[in-house]
Design a protein around this motif. Sequence first.
Motif: not given
Length: 64
Positions: A30-45
């Motif tokens: 669960i933490d890894a899934k959240n971290a991946i989503a956060r990393d993808r959001w940061k890259a898009a931002h």
Amino acid sequence: MKKPRPTPAQQWREHREIFEYAMAHGLTLIDAKNAIARDRWKAAHDRLAAVRRRSAAFANRSAT
């Protein structure tokens, strides 16, 4: 409009990505899934911010 349901192959690829990220970083799934989503959001931002900077530079250059 609803997102199409992922195929089983897509689900397995996503799970493998999450699992490998979790193992590499010592996280739960669960933490890894959240971290991946956060990393993808940061890259898009970051990409969006870069486009905005280029746009502003172009607008300033063509105004003079």
